[in-house]
Scaffold this motif. Structure first.
Motif, PDB file in Angstrom:
ATOM      1  N   VAL A 111      47.071  37.578  19.015  1.00 30.81           N
ATOM      2  CA  VAL A 111      46.133  37.033  19.823  1.00 30.81           C
ATOM      3  C   VAL A 111      46.405  37.854  21.333  1.00 30.81           C
ATOM      4  N   ILE A 112      47.608  38.341  21.528  1.00 27.00           N
ATOM      5  CA  ILE A 112      48.030  38.958  22.832  1.00 27.00           C
ATOM      6  C   ILE A 112      46.992  40.480  22.726  1.00 27.00           C
ATOM      7  N   VAL A 113      46.758  40.969  21.546  1.00 26.85           N
ATOM      8  CA  VAL A 113      46.059  42.163  21.516  1.00 26.85           C
ATOM      9  C   VAL A 113      44.570  41.994  22.063  1.00 26.85           C
ATOM     10  N   VAL A 114      43.876  40.927  21.509  1.00 28.48           N
ATOM     11  CA  VAL A 114      42.780  40.403  21.923  1.00 28.48           C
ATOM     12  C   VAL A 114      42.721  40.105  23.286  1.00 28.48           C
ATOM     13  N   VAL A 115      43.376  39.347  23.834  1.00 28.58           N
ATOM     14  CA  VAL A 115      43.459  38.975  25.170  1.00 28.58           C
ATOM     15  C   VAL A 115      43.723  40.379  26.040  1.00 28.58           C
ATOM     16  N   VAL A 116      44.614  41.027  25.986  1.00 29.79           N
ATOM     17  CA  VAL A 116      45.045  42.275  26.496  1.00 29.79           C
ATOM     18  C   VAL A 116      43.801  43.208  26.639  1.00 29.79           C
ATOM     19  N   PHE A 117      42.714  43.293  25.583  1.00 32.17           N
ATOM     20  CA  PHE A 117      41.720  43.919  25.373  1.00 32.17           C
ATOM     21  C   PHE A 117      40.614  43.393  26.202  1.00 32.17           C
ATOM     22  N   ILE A 118      40.443  42.107  26.394  1.00 31.54           N
ATOM     23  CA  ILE A 118      39.537  41.679  27.306  1.00 31.54           C
ATOM     24  C   ILE A 118      40.086  41.723  28.818  1.00 31.54           C
ATOM     25  N   ALA A 119      41.043  41.296  29.022  1.00 36.28           N
ATOM     26  CA  ALA A 119      41.583  41.530  30.512  1.00 36.28           C
ATOM     27  C   ALA A 119      41.637  43.140  30.830  1.00 36.28           C
ATOM     28  N   THR A 120      41.946  44.043  29.981  1.00 39.17           N
ATOM     29  CA  THR A 120      41.498  45.355  30.440  1.00 39.17           C
ATOM     30  C   THR A 120      40.385  45.619  30.718  1.00 39.17           C
ATOM     31  N   ILE A 121      39.166  45.230  30.028  1.00 40.57           N
ATOM     32  CA  ILE A 121      37.832  45.356  30.331  1.00 40.57           C
ATOM     33  C   ILE A 121      37.531  44.779  31.766  1.00 40.57           C
ATOM     34  N   VAL A 122      37.961  43.652  32.003  1.00 43.64           N
ATOM     35  CA  VAL A 122      37.594  42.905  33.146  1.00 43.64           C
ATOM     36  C   VAL A 122      38.066  43.659  34.290  1.00 43.64           C
ATOM     37  N   VAL A 123      39.423  43.928  34.234  1.00 47.47           N
ATOM     38  CA  VAL A 123      40.214  44.453  35.350  1.00 47.47           C
ATOM     39  C   VAL A 123      39.653  45.720  35.641  1.00 47.47           C
ATOM     40  N   SER A 124      39.683  46.537  34.716  1.00 44.91           N
ATOM     41  CA  SER A 124      39.127  47.909  34.772  1.00 44.91           C
ATOM     42  C   SER A 124      37.660  48.077  35.705  1.00 44.91           C
ATOM     43  N   LEU A 125      36.748  47.123  35.244  1.00 42.61           N
ATOM     44  CA  LEU A 125      35.459  47.069  35.517  1.00 42.61           C
ATOM     45  C   LEU A 125      35.611  46.647  37.159  1.00 42.61           C
ATOM     46  N   ALA A 126      36.274  45.622  37.366  1.00 45.04           N
ATOM     47  CA  ALA A 126      36.395  45.192  38.799  1.00 45.04           C
ATOM     48  C   ALA A 126      37.191  46.046  39.493  1.00 45.04           C
ATOM     49  N   ALA A 127      38.066  47.044  38.979  1.00 45.63           N
ATOM     50  CA  ALA A 127      38.467  48.226  40.094  1.00 45.63           C
ATOM     51  C   ALA A 127      37.489  49.264  40.320  1.00 45.63           C
ATOM     52  N   ALA A 128      36.837  49.404  39.056  1.00 49.98           N
ATOM     53  CA  ALA A 128      35.967  50.374  39.322  1.00 49.98           C
ATOM     54  C   ALA A 128      34.803  50.159  40.444  1.00 49.98           C
ATOM     55  N   ILE A 129      34.110  48.916  40.414  1.00 50.39           N
ATOM     56  CA  ILE A 129      33.103  48.439  41.074  1.00 50.39           C
ATOM     57  C   ILE A 129      33.715  48.505  42.581  1.00 50.39           C
ATOM     58  N   ARG A 130      34.892  47.929  42.671  1.00 47.62           N
ATOM     59  CA  ARG A 130      35.501  48.011  44.283  1.00 47.62           C
ATOM     60  C   ARG A 130      35.698  49.489  44.947  1.00 47.62           C
ATOM     61  N   ALA A 131      36.020  50.410  43.890  1.00 43.48           N
ATOM     62  CA  ALA A 131      36.104  51.776  44.401  1.00 43.48           C
ATOM     63  C   ALA A 131      34.860  52.284  44.513  1.00 43.48           C
ATOM     64  N   ALA A 132      33.885  52.261  43.709  1.00 47.20           N
ATOM     65  CA  ALA A 132      32.681  52.459  43.882  1.00 47.20           C
ATOM     66  C   ALA A 132      31.941  52.422  45.206  1.00 47.20           C
ATOM     67  N   ARG A 133      32.267  50.841  45.502  1.00 49.17           N
ATOM     68  CA  ARG A 133      31.533  50.482  46.627  1.00 49.17           C
ATOM     69  C   ARG A 133      32.366  51.069  47.830  1.00 49.17           C
ATOM     70  N   ALA A 134      33.726  51.212  47.705  1.00 50.95           N
ATOM     71  CA  ALA A 134      34.397  51.631  48.874  1.00 50.95           C
ATOM     72  C   ALA A 134      33.988  53.404  49.183  1.00 50.95           C
ATOM     73  N   SER A 135      33.795  53.946  48.145  1.00 49.85           N
ATOM     74  CA  SER A 135      33.100  55.429  48.194  1.00 49.85           C
ATOM     75  C   SER A 135      31.779  55.540  48.792  1.00 49.85           C
ATOM     76  N   ALA A 136      30.885  54.427  48.508  1.00 42.97           N
ATOM     77  CA  ALA A 136      29.650  54.345  49.113  1.00 42.97           C
ATOM     78  C   ALA A 136      29.803  54.192  50.668  1.00 42.97           C
ATOM     79  N   ILE A 137      30.855  53.214  51.252  1.00 44.07           N
ATOM     80  CA  ILE A 137      30.836  53.291  52.517  1.00 44.07           C
ATOM     81  C   ILE A 137      31.626  54.402  53.231  1.00 44.07           C
ATOM     82  N   LEU A 138      32.428  54.955  52.730  1.00 41.69           N
ATOM     83  CA  LEU A 138      32.913  56.473  53.233  1.00 41.69           C
ATOM     84  C   LEU A 138      31.731  57.329  53.349  1.00 41.69           C
ATOM     85  N   GLU A 139      30.837  57.529  52.211  1.00 41.22           N
ATOM     86  CA  GLU A 139      29.659  58.229  52.432  1.00 41.22           C
ATOM     87  C   GLU A 139      28.818  58.147  53.555  1.00 41.22           C
ATOM     88  N   GLY A 140      28.641  56.770  53.856  1.00 40.67           N
ATOM     89  CA  GLY A 140      27.683  56.194  55.143  1.00 40.67           C
ATOM     90  C   GLY A 140      26.666  56.007  54.480  1.00 40.67           C
TER      91      GLY A 140
END
Length: 113
Positions: free
Chosen positions: A84-113
């Motif tokens: 069960v922990i394997v499945v929970v970690v899988f789902i959490a990894t996808i969610v957290v990775s996606l959230a971090a990616a979107i945040r970084a991409a948006r910050a990059s867009a702000i820096l680009e102007g």
């Protein structure tokens, strides 16, 4: 119990592809990578997003692989809990990775102007 092998393997593939995109080897494409509006906005956003997500992808793979190995080595309730922990970690990894990616991409867009 197939999931204790499949989910860590999927996270390994995800981590490798994310690392390749973060290093610039895998550019924007139609098949692989984190493909959201914000990550596809520019090459800089693509790279920033994958750099932010890579650390989470590798951590998720490591955690799921460890739990999966434990599930294969143990039996009974302990094996089920680890599966069960394997499945929970899988789902959490996808969610957290996606959230971090979107945040970084948006910050990059702000820096680009």
């Amino acid at each position: 119990m197939t999931g204790v092998i499949v989910f860590p393997a999927l996270l390994l593939v995800s981590a490798v592809l994310t690392q390749l995109a973060a290093s610039g080897v895998l550019g924007k494409n139609s098949l692989a990578g984190i493909r959201t509006r914000s990550t596809l906005r520019s090459p800089a956003a693509w790279t920033a997003a994958h750099r932010a997500a890579a650390q989470w992808a590798w951590a998720g793979f490591a955690a799921s692989a460890a739990a999966g190995a434990g599930a294969l080595l143990l039996s009974g309730v302990a094996a089920v809990v680890l599966a069960v922990i394997v499945v929970v970690v899988f789902i959490a990894t996808i969610v957290v990775s996606l959230a971090a990616a979107i945040r970084a991409a948006r910050a990059s867009a702000i820096l680009e102007g």
